[in-house]
Design a protein around this motif. Structure first.
Motif, PDB file in Angstrom:
ATOM      1  N   UNK A  56      49.799  37.739  43.443  1.00  0.00           N
ATOM      2  CA  UNK A  56      49.544  38.266  44.778  1.00  0.00           C
ATOM      3  C   UNK A  56      49.186  39.746  44.664  1.00  0.00           C
ATOM      4  N   UNK A  57      48.073  40.117  45.260  1.00  0.00           N
ATOM      5  CA  UNK A  57      47.607  41.490  45.186  1.00  0.00           C
ATOM      6  C   UNK A  57      46.658  41.738  44.033  1.00  0.00           C
ATOM      7  N   UNK A  58      46.273  40.683  43.313  1.00  0.00           N
ATOM      8  CA  UNK A  58      45.314  40.864  42.225  1.00  0.00           C
ATOM      9  C   UNK A  58      43.976  41.330  42.785  1.00  0.00           C
ATOM     10  N   UNK A  59      43.212  42.034  41.947  1.00  0.00           N
ATOM     11  CA  UNK A  59      41.899  42.540  42.349  1.00  0.00           C
ATOM     12  C   UNK A  59      40.845  41.551  41.869  1.00  0.00           C
ATOM     13  N   UNK A  60      40.058  41.034  42.811  1.00  0.00           N
ATOM     14  CA  UNK A  60      38.990  40.099  42.470  1.00  0.00           C
ATOM     15  C   UNK A  60      37.677  40.649  43.000  1.00  0.00           C
ATOM     16  N   UNK A  61      36.582  40.309  42.341  1.00  0.00           N
ATOM     17  CA  UNK A  61      35.282  40.740  42.831  1.00  0.00           C
ATOM     18  C   UNK A  61      34.259  39.637  42.634  1.00  0.00           C
ATOM     19  N   UNK A  62      33.253  39.618  43.493  1.00  0.00           N
ATOM     20  CA  UNK A  62      32.224  38.596  43.429  1.00  0.00           C
ATOM     21  C   UNK A  62      31.282  38.889  42.266  1.00  0.00           C
ATOM     22  N   UNK A  63      31.183  37.942  41.352  1.00  0.00           N
ATOM     23  CA  UNK A  63      30.214  38.109  40.270  1.00  0.00           C
ATOM     24  C   UNK A  63      28.870  37.492  40.649  1.00  0.00           C
ATOM     25  N   UNK A  64      28.845  36.640  41.664  1.00  0.00           N
ATOM     26  CA  UNK A  64      27.625  36.192  42.326  1.00  0.00           C
ATOM     27  C   UNK A  64      28.022  35.835  43.745  1.00  0.00           C
ATOM     28  N   UNK A  65      27.152  35.173  44.503  1.00  0.00           N
ATOM     29  CA  UNK A  65      27.433  34.998  45.928  1.00  0.00           C
ATOM     30  C   UNK A  65      28.573  34.041  46.218  1.00  0.00           C
ATOM     31  N   UNK A  66      29.021  33.267  45.224  1.00  0.00           N
ATOM     32  CA  UNK A  66      30.032  32.262  45.556  1.00  0.00           C
ATOM     33  C   UNK A  66      31.100  32.098  44.477  1.00  0.00           C
ATOM     34  N   UNK A  67      31.278  33.073  43.592  1.00  0.00           N
ATOM     35  CA  UNK A  67      32.335  32.951  42.591  1.00  0.00           C
ATOM     36  C   UNK A  67      32.921  34.321  42.283  1.00  0.00           C
ATOM     37  N   UNK A  68      34.165  34.308  41.812  1.00  0.00           N
ATOM     38  CA  UNK A  68      34.925  35.526  41.585  1.00  0.00           C
ATOM     39  C   UNK A  68      35.324  35.686  40.127  1.00  0.00           C
ATOM     40  N   UNK A  69      35.564  36.933  39.754  1.00  0.00           N
ATOM     41  CA  UNK A  69      36.265  37.270  38.526  1.00  0.00           C
ATOM     42  C   UNK A  69      37.473  38.123  38.897  1.00  0.00           C
ATOM     43  N   UNK A  70      38.523  38.057  38.086  1.00  0.00           N
ATOM     44  CA  UNK A  70      39.726  38.850  38.302  1.00  0.00           C
ATOM     45  C   UNK A  70      39.611  40.134  37.489  1.00  0.00           C
ATOM     46  N   UNK A  71      39.703  41.271  38.159  1.00  0.00           N
ATOM     47  CA  UNK A  71      39.523  42.564  37.501  1.00  0.00           C
ATOM     48  C   UNK A  71      40.842  43.276  37.230  1.00  0.00           C
ATOM     49  N   UNK A  72      41.943  42.745  37.729  1.00  0.00           N
ATOM     50  CA  UNK A  72      43.236  43.371  37.492  1.00  0.00           C
ATOM     51  C   UNK A  72      44.348  42.570  38.142  1.00  0.00           C
ATOM     52  N   UNK A  73      45.509  42.588  37.534  1.00  0.00           N
ATOM     53  CA  UNK A  73      46.642  41.842  38.089  1.00  0.00           C
ATOM     54  C   UNK A  73      47.148  42.466  39.383  1.00  0.00           C
ATOM     55  N   UNK A  74      46.875  43.760  39.571  1.00  0.00           N
ATOM     56  CA  UNK A  74      47.084  44.450  40.841  1.00  0.00           C
ATOM     57  C   UNK A  74      46.188  45.675  40.833  1.00  0.00           C
ATOM     58  N   UNK A  75      46.237  46.484  41.879  1.00  0.00           N
ATOM     59  CA  UNK A  75      45.315  47.617  41.951  1.00  0.00           C
ATOM     60  C   UNK A  75      45.622  48.647  40.872  1.00  0.00           C
ATOM     61  N   UNK A  76      46.890  48.831  40.560  1.00  0.00           N
ATOM     62  CA  UNK A  76      47.256  49.788  39.510  1.00  0.00           C
ATOM     63  C   UNK A  76      46.668  49.364  38.165  1.00  0.00           C
ATOM     64  N   UNK A  77      46.756  48.083  37.856  1.00  0.00           N
ATOM     65  CA  UNK A  77      46.211  47.566  36.605  1.00  0.00           C
ATOM     66  C   UNK A  77      44.701  47.749  36.552  1.00  0.00           C
ATOM     67  N   UNK A  78      44.016  47.407  37.638  1.00  0.00           N
ATOM     68  CA  UNK A  78      42.564  47.587  37.682  1.00  0.00           C
ATOM     69  C   UNK A  78      42.185  49.046  37.503  1.00  0.00           C
ATOM     70  N   UNK A  79      42.826  49.948  38.255  1.00  0.00           N
ATOM     71  CA  UNK A  79      42.442  51.356  38.223  1.00  0.00           C
ATOM     72  C   UNK A  79      42.680  51.954  36.843  1.00  0.00           C
ATOM     73  N   UNK A  80      43.787  51.597  36.207  1.00  0.00           N
ATOM     74  CA  UNK A  80      44.095  52.114  34.882  1.00  0.00           C
ATOM     75  C   UNK A  80      43.089  51.624  33.838  1.00  0.00           C
ATOM     76  N   UNK A  81      42.781  50.331  33.876  1.00  0.00           N
ATOM     77  CA  UNK A  81      41.845  49.792  32.894  1.00  0.00           C
ATOM     78  C   UNK A  81      40.427  50.301  33.132  1.00  0.00           C
ATOM     79  N   UNK A  82      40.080  50.522  34.383  1.00  0.00           N
ATOM     80  CA  UNK A  82      38.759  51.067  34.674  1.00  0.00           C
ATOM     81  C   UNK A  82      38.666  52.517  34.199  1.00  0.00           C
ATOM     82  N   UNK A  83      39.736  53.290  34.393  1.00  0.00           N
ATOM     83  CA  UNK A  83      39.757  54.658  33.872  1.00  0.00           C
ATOM     84  C   UNK A  83      39.604  54.661  32.353  1.00  0.00           C
ATOM     85  N   UNK A  84      40.224  53.686  31.686  1.00  0.00           N
ATOM     86  CA  UNK A  84      40.070  53.561  30.231  1.00  0.00           C
ATOM     87  C   UNK A  84      38.596  53.388  29.857  1.00  0.00           C
TER      88      UNK A  84
END
Length: 213
Positions: free
Chosen positions: A153-181
């Motif tokens: 719950x609270x995982x970050x997902x984004x559309x990789x095309x118009x009808x499917x998702x990828x998970x970019x982080x287990x939560x916003x903190x995880x996403x932001x940290x890995x993106x900063x990396x």
């Protein structure tokens, strides 16, 4: 959350080192007030995960400049303000009410290899998915409050095309940290000439490779 604030500081330092980007104070809004966060939660009917709430207490999205804000997130996305999140969420609910019973969304079911983490709905939008970033209707990033059985719950997902998702982080903190990396290691760079957006430095790599590999 200290980890969120530190990730923001790292991203701010990276932005300051990019000559094609404006100063941080011209890109991002100041913190949201607690009263504003509480009001947004009431409007959405959901409480924000702790890590996203912590992020709002650093920056309330990007500054509106009269044109598309600088696209520094994956897939050319930019961070929404609280007001924009609520407005877009309401637009999505209105669209579902208008078209959901008329078959207009047929064929929009998710076809994703992460179906164990991202729940399958008849449409990509859902009341439990809170939009937090977008690229002018082309791609979206959501806080997923209704994950699949193997998701968080609270995982970050984004559309990789118009009808499917990828998970970019287990939560916003995880996403932001890995993106900063990725930014600090130079695995992603700001391309001002071709895209006016952050892109993978390796032209053969995709955001799925960088964020989900």
């Amino acid at each position: 959350m200290d980890v969120v604030r530190e990730s923001w500081r790292r991203i701010e330092r990276w932005i300051a080192s990019e000559p094609a980007l404006p100063p941080v104070e011209e890109m991002f809004n100041p913190p949201a007030a607690l009263t504003e966060i509480d009001a947004a939660e009431r409007a959405l009917g959901h409480s924000f995960p702790a890590s996203y709430r912590a992020s709002l207490l650093v920056h309330d999205g990007q500054i509106e400049t009269g044109y598309v804000p600088h696209e520094w997130l994956p897939n050319g996305m930019y961070l929404l303000t609280l007001r924009e999140t609520v407005a877009l969420w309401r637009e999505e609910r209105a669209a579902e009410t208008r078209f959901g019973n008329e078959g207009d969304f047929e064929g929009m079911e998710e076809d994703t290899g992460e179906s164990d983490r991202v729940r399958d709905f008849p449409t990509v939008t859902a009341a439990g998915r809170l939009p937090m970033a977008q690229n002018e209707g082309i791609s979206y990033m959501y806080l997923d409050l209704v994950p699949g059985p193997a998701g968080n719950r609270g995982q970050v997902i984004y559309t990789r095309d118009e009808c499917s998702f990828s998970v970019a982080g287990s939560d916003f903190a995880d996403f932001l940290s890995r993106y900063a990396d990725l930014l600090e290691r130079g695995e992603a760079r700001y391309d001002a000439e071709s895209y006016d957006a952050v892109v993978p430095t390796d032209e053969q790599a995709t955001w799925e490779d960088l964020l989900c590999g």
